[in-house]
Design a protein around this motif. Structure first.
Motif: not given
Length: 167
Positions: A15-23, A53-57
Motif C-alpha cells: 500500500d501507499a503507506d508501506g503496509t503489505q496487502l498480500g498477494i 506498490k501503490i503510489m503517486d508515480y
C-alpha cells in the motif's frame, strides 16, 4: 512498468503507506490503486510473484529527479592542472610556478609537474630529480606527493595532491 502495463497474473501488493496487502491479482491491485486515485508501480519485476506498490508515480519521479540533482550539485570533480618546468629553470621561475601550484592545491585540484628533457639535457636527469624534490619541498605545506617523480620517455613527471585539512 505502471498501471495497465503490468501483465502479470498475481502480484504482491504494498500500500501507499508501506503496509503489505498480500498477494492479489493484477486486476484487483489496479482497482485498489484506481479507487485511491494513485498509480500501481512494479517495483521488483524479478521477484516471484512481482512486487507492486501503490503510489503517486509523478511525485515519485519528481522526488527522484530532485535527489539526483542534489547529488550532482554536491559532487566535486577533481581537475588535474599541469605545470611544465625545464631542466635549467632559474630560482625565481620556480618560485612563480610554486605560487601557481599552491593556488591550484588550495582550490582542491591535483597538480602534475613535468620536466621535458631535450637533446643533451637527457644526460642530466639527476638535476631534474633535484628540481622536482625541491619543488615538492616548497609546496609541502599545502600538498603531498601522490606519485613520486618518474621518467616516461623524455619527460619526468610527478603528481601532487592537496593536504587533507584537519578540523
Amino acid at each position: 512498468m505502471i498501471n495497465e502495463q503490468i501483465r502479470d497474473k498475481d502480484v504482491r501488493l504494498i500500500d501507499a503507506d508501506g503496509t503489505q496487502l498480500g498477494i492479489v491479482s493484477a486486476k484487483e491491485a489496479q482497482k485498489i490503486a484506481d479507487n485511491k486515485r494513485l498509480d500501481l508501480v512494479k517495483i521488483s519485476p524479478t521477484a516471484k510473484p512481482p512486487v507492486c506498490k501503490i503510489m503517486d508515480y509523478s511525485k515519485f519521479k519528481f522526488d527522484q529527479h530532485k535527489k539526483e540533482k542534489e547529488a550532482r550539485k554536491k559532487q566535486r570533480t577533481v581537475n588535474i592542472k599541469e605545470l611544465r618546468l625545464s631542466p635549467n629553470i632559474d630560482t625565481h621561475d620556480i618560485n612563480v610556478k610554486v605560487k601557481k601550484a599552491i593556488e591550484f592545491l588550495s582550490a582542491g585540484d591535483k597538480v602534475k609537474i613535468t620536466i621535458r628533457f631535450r637533446g643533451r639535457e637527457l644526460g642530466h636527469r639527476d638535476s631534474g630529480y633535484d628540481i622536482m624534490n625541491d619543488f615538492a619541498e616548497k609546496v609541502s605545506e599545502f600538498g603531498v606527493i601522490e606519485k613520486p617523480p618518474k621518467m616516461e620517455a623524455r619527460t619526468l613527471a610527478m603528481f601532487l595532491t592537496a593536504k587533507q585539512q584537519s578540523n
